[in-house]
Design an enzyme around this catalytic site. Structure first.
Site, short mmCIF file in Angstrom:
data_model
loop_
_atom_site.label_atom_id
_atom_site.label_comp_id
_atom_site.label_asym_id
_atom_site.label_seq_id
_atom_site.Cartn_x
_atom_site.Cartn_y
_atom_site.Cartn_z
N THR B 149 -7.56 -8.21 -4.79
CA THR B 149 -6.38 -7.95 -5.62
C THR B 149 -5.64 -6.68 -5.17
O THR B 149 -6.25 -5.61 -5.08
CB THR B 149 -6.84 -7.76 -7.08
OG1 THR B 149 -7.60 -8.90 -7.45
CG2 THR B 149 -5.67 -7.59 -8.02
N GLU B 150 -4.36 -6.82 -4.91
CA GLU B 150 -3.48 -5.69 -4.56
C GLU B 150 -4.03 -4.87 -3.38
O GLU B 150 -3.78 -3.68 -3.27
CB GLU B 150 -3.29 -4.75 -5.77
CG GLU B 150 -2.84 -5.46 -7.05
CD GLU B 150 -1.36 -5.79 -7.06
OE1 GLU B 150 -0.67 -5.49 -6.06
OE2 GLU B 150 -0.89 -6.37 -8.06
N LEU B 151 -4.76 -5.56 -2.50
CA LEU B 151 -5.39 -4.92 -1.34
C LEU B 151 -6.27 -3.74 -1.73
O LEU B 151 -6.40 -2.77 -0.98
CB LEU B 151 -4.36 -4.51 -0.29
CG LEU B 151 -3.61 -5.64 0.43
CD1 LEU B 151 -2.85 -5.07 1.65
CD2 LEU B 151 -4.53 -6.75 0.91
N ILE B 152 -6.86 -3.82 -2.91
CA ILE B 152 -7.84 -2.80 -3.29
C ILE B 152 -9.06 -2.94 -2.37
O ILE B 152 -9.55 -4.06 -2.14
CB ILE B 152 -8.26 -2.96 -4.77
CG1 ILE B 152 -7.07 -2.61 -5.68
CG2 ILE B 152 -9.47 -2.09 -5.10
CD1 ILE B 152 -7.28 -2.95 -7.14
N TRP B 303 -2.45 -1.29 -2.00
CA TRP B 303 -1.10 -1.28 -1.45
C TRP B 303 -0.07 -0.85 -2.48
O TRP B 303 1.12 -0.96 -2.25
CB TRP B 303 -0.75 -2.61 -0.79
CG TRP B 303 -0.45 -3.81 -1.68
CD1 TRP B 303 -0.43 -3.86 -3.04
CD2 TRP B 303 -0.09 -5.12 -1.21
NE1 TRP B 303 -0.10 -5.13 -3.46
CE2 TRP B 303 0.12 -5.92 -2.35
CE3 TRP B 303 0.07 -5.70 0.05
CZ2 TRP B 303 0.48 -7.28 -2.26
CZ3 TRP B 303 0.44 -7.04 0.12
CH2 TRP B 303 0.63 -7.82 -1.01
#
Lengths: 397, 404
Positions: B149-152, B303
């Site tokens: 998720t969200e480039l975590i 991101w």
């Protein structure tokens, strides 16, 4: 600059706002003379004061009961209780007399422009403008529409004075877009003539280190959350809506007390409303509080609510946040234009208001986040910013 | 040789309606706002389909037909796919058509586009499994590369994902972790053996996603020639240029009137003019290019926002309170054995709910405000917590029913 009252001899927000603005303008290099209708006592400021009750003018002393929030009806009512009065018959006569003095002042003083605050001083502003042919700025802190909360209750005389002031002025300053909209919609003033200068708040005015209110602390120890209203108790303030919302909220959560600080002509009616709903045990009416007590109660409360029907600005919301207490504010307020970190509600939407109260009392994380961010925003609402804007308006005319 | 690796994120949350205290225990659904506003999930997915998904899919399909070298990747949240099935099956078919070409890779992620890795490894794993099953069901594919998720991302995530058998993982090419290094190479996550790490080239990606229509930007208007020049300049000192962005960039964030669709349709042709450029999907990039170095990223990056950290979702007390209260229900929800409650609870793990509660508007403001369907982060929190209270109430009453 024409004012009507000035701290410490003030009854409400108008004097505080005039002081904040005047000081900041002087700080920014404006040479300012502040005119007041009467000398109540010494005021220490780095600028000159002139009082309209100078001996060579036949102005009779204006009684301290003349407060900017009085309507003429209430003035007459007050007067009737004071036998032996030899003063002006009505508030309007005081206003007219102020204007007469302003005329002679304008002849004797050297100045570049006239800046007057609210309808009580607009007559003076217009008079000074006529004599000197210098620009006149009318600053509107509140309109008769706000004060009565209802267009049908508007006093036509006050309305006319407000309108003629705004029409005669070279520029109108309103304390919010909300008030600007009122001036455009109800007074027919052209929007392009009105500039908005939001009020500031001066943290040094308050007793932020004062100790907490003991009585309320005891209630909090019993698990109660304290919801505070502070201000005049009048129709304009929407406290009747708050009572209805409180009733709804209390049906869900009994551990809430509502503290209604202040006085006003609706006090009795509000108490009756509370009693009718059987929630008197959840309401506290401490009356009118001054300085330290106010700071203490702001600090002790868990939540502050300003449910105004019509609020040109709404300084109390900023005061509450300064004291570390988060706020619910009505969308019908000027302060909601500068304060984002608050819960906002239409004053008539009592179910939403109740829901917001419940959320705030139930979740300390919500209160903390609103307070932390809100406080930062309040610090940004300073008088220097307001004075800068004012100055650029001065320069534009 | 430089390979261009395109990946588009496709996701829509189930936004919570204005759920009041007075609705608690009222047997209401949480995500069925039917107003004209921005909480109406059905309306929104129809709108985004019309403005973005369908027209962009059309552009991409013709690009695939015209350029045999062109390829790219999608990552879908399970939530967006189930909402397609529910509200706009036509959009789902259009995506299926693209994937059927065999030149569109589909990545793995959590079904609920959640922050679960931060709170529960069990839940994280369940949601990955749910997701990959959904992808298998709808596209007939088993994803090989994971994006969180969200480039975590951090080292421990890479280790966890490697154990699940994925060959690659995506992350943000954040300056503060790359330092002097370039994002245009394949890396190996610290503490892993096999899995490869692809890093987003955020400058080039954001030139399209954020700055494309920004008239104050010195390179505005962005043309394909200009963009291709920047890409070509990397040729010789980079192997893979990862352009990662939200799919909603096309037509939704950047409206059609900005020329974004023309840009997209001309871009592959322009990039392919350079003989040393080509396109790869994430798994092809990983197979073709060996990692140049180990990359140690102990702290979480993402991101989002200028900070590229977790602060968009977890920077204030409200956000942390909401998510910790949510995950306290994990055990009782599973213990209840009630699929409906589980599904509702999982839908609350979606990152967007916490993003809406973010209060750091003034530093990095406008993006958050633009993407927030609620009047304020405080309202987002209120409705979330009311829903959570309702969920607790349902758990309790259901337990009572069982005991009786």
């Amino acid at each position: 600059m024409f004012g009507w009252e000035y701290p410490p001899f003030n009854s409400g927000g108008l004097g505080v706002a005039c002081q904040g603005l005047a000081r900041a303008l002087v700080n920014q290099g404006v040479e300012l003379t502040f005119v007041l209708p009467k000398n109540h006592g010494s005021i220490k400021e780095p600028f000159k004061f002139i009082y309209a009750d100078i001996p060579n003018v036949k102005l009779i002393e204006i009684n301290s009961s003349l407060m900017p929030y009085l309507t003429s009806e209430k003035y007459r009512h007050l007067r009737s209780n004071q036998p032996g009065w030899i003063y002006a018959n009505t508030l309007y006569e005081e206003v007219a007399r102020y204007a007469a003095v302003a005329k002679s002042l304008a002849n004797s003083l050297d100045f570049d422009l006239v800046h007057a605050h609210d309808w009580l001083t607009f007559g003076a502003g217009i008079a000074a403008q006529e004599v000197s042919h210098k620009p006149f700025i009318a600053q509107v802190h509140a309109t008769e529409i706000d004060r009565t909360g209802n267009i049908d209750l508007v006093n036509p005389h006050v309305f006319d004075l407000e309108k003629s002031g705004a029409l005669a002025a070279n520029k109108v300053i309103s304390v919010s877009n909300f008030t600007k909209q009122n001036l455009v919609n109800h007074y027919g003033i052209s929007a392009s003539k009105i500039d908005v200068v939001h009020n500031g708040v001066d943290p040094d005015r308050y007793y932020l280190d004062v100790s907490l209110d003991e009585g309320l602390i005891n209630l909090k120890k019993l698990g109660y959350k304290v919801v505070l209203y502070l201000g005049r108790i009048t129709l304009q303030k929407g406290i009747d809506y708050l009572v209805k919302a409180a009733d709804l909220a209390l049906k869900v959560d009994k551990k809430i007390v509502f503290v209604i600080v202040g006085s006003g002509d609706m006090e009795g009616e509000i108490m009756r409303l509370v009693a009718e709903r059987g929630i008197s045990d959840k309401f506290i009416f401490p009356g009118f509080l001054r300085e330290k007590e106010r700071s203490s109660i702001y600090k002790t409360a868990d939540l502050f609510i300003m449910p105004s029907v019509s609020e040109p600005f709404g300084l109390t919301a900023l005061e509450s946040l300064l004291h570390g207490t988060p706020v619910i504010i009505s969308k019908q307020s000027g302060v909601s234009e500068v304060l984002h970190h608050a819960l906002k509600v239409d004053f008539w939407d009592i179910e939403e208001m109740a829901d917001q109260i419940l959320s705030a009392v139930n979740h300390s994380s919500l209160r903390k986040t609103m307070t932390q961010n809100g406080k930062k925003e309040v610090i940004m609402c300073n008088w220097d910013k307001a004075a800068q804007k004012c100055l650029s308006i001065y320069k534009s005319i | 040789m430089s390979s261009i690796c395109l990946y588009f994120q496709v996701h829509q949350p189930r936004r919570i309606k204005r759920f009041k205290h007075f609705n608690i225990g009222d047997n209401q659904y949480y995500f069925d706002d039917a107003s004209d506003g921005n909480l109406n999930n059905k309306k929104l997915i129809n709108k985004v389909s019309k403005k973005c998904y369908l027209p962009t899919n059309k552009v991409l399909l013709s690009l695939l037909q015209n350029h045999p070298e062109f390829k790219f990747a999608f990552s879908f949240s399970g939530l967006v796919l189930e909402q397609f099935e529910e509200y706009v099956p036509k959009t789902l078919r259009s995506f299926q058509e693209l994937v059927k070409t065999g030149r569109v890779e589909v990545l793995s992620e959590t079904y609920y586009h959640s922050l679960s890795f931060l709170h529960s490894r069990n839940e994280f794993l369940s949601q990955i499994k749910l997701h990959d099953q959904k992808i298998k069901d709808l596209f007939g594919i088993t994803p090989k590369v994971f994006r969180n998720t969200e480039l975590i991302y951090n080292n421990s995530l890479a280790r966890f994902i490697e154990k699940l058998g994925y060959i690659g993982i995506l992350a943000e090419g954040a300056d503060h972790v790359l330092d002097w290094r370039s994002p245009n190479f394949v890396y190996s996550p610290y503490g892993t053996k096999k899995i490869s790490l692809l890093l987003k080239n955020y400058r080039l990606s954001d030139d399209i996603a954020f700055r494309f229509s920004d008239s104050t930007w010195k390179h505005h208007p962005l043309t394909v020639e200009k963009f291709a020049n920047w890409v070509n300049a990397i040729n010789g000192n980079g192997e893979v240029i990862n352009l990662f962005m939200d799919y909603e960039t096309f037509g939704e964030h950047q409206w059609a009137a900005t020329g974004i669709f023309d840009f997209l349709s001309l871009l592959p042709g322009e990039l392919l003019k350079h003989p040393d450029n080509d396109f790869v999907t994430p798994s092809e990039a990983i197979k073709r290019y060996k990692p140049v170095a180990k990359l140690n990223i102990p702290k979480f990056i993402s991101w989002a926002d200028v900070e590229r950290d977790l602060s968009a979702w977890l920077s204030n007390e409200m956000q942390r309170d909401a998510i910790s209260q949510l995950f306290k229900l994990e055990k009782p929800i599973y213990a209840s054995n009630n699929q409906e409650l589980l599904k509702a609870w999982q839908s609350l793990t979606t990152s967007d709910h916490f993003y809406y509660m973010c209060t750091k508007w003034f530093a990095d403001g406008d993006v958050h405000k633009y993407f927030n369907p609620y009047d304020s982060p405080y309202d987002a929190f209120r409705y979330f917590m009311n829903v959570l209270a309702d969920l607790k109430f349902r758990l309790k009453t259901q337990n009572k029913l069982k005991i009786n």
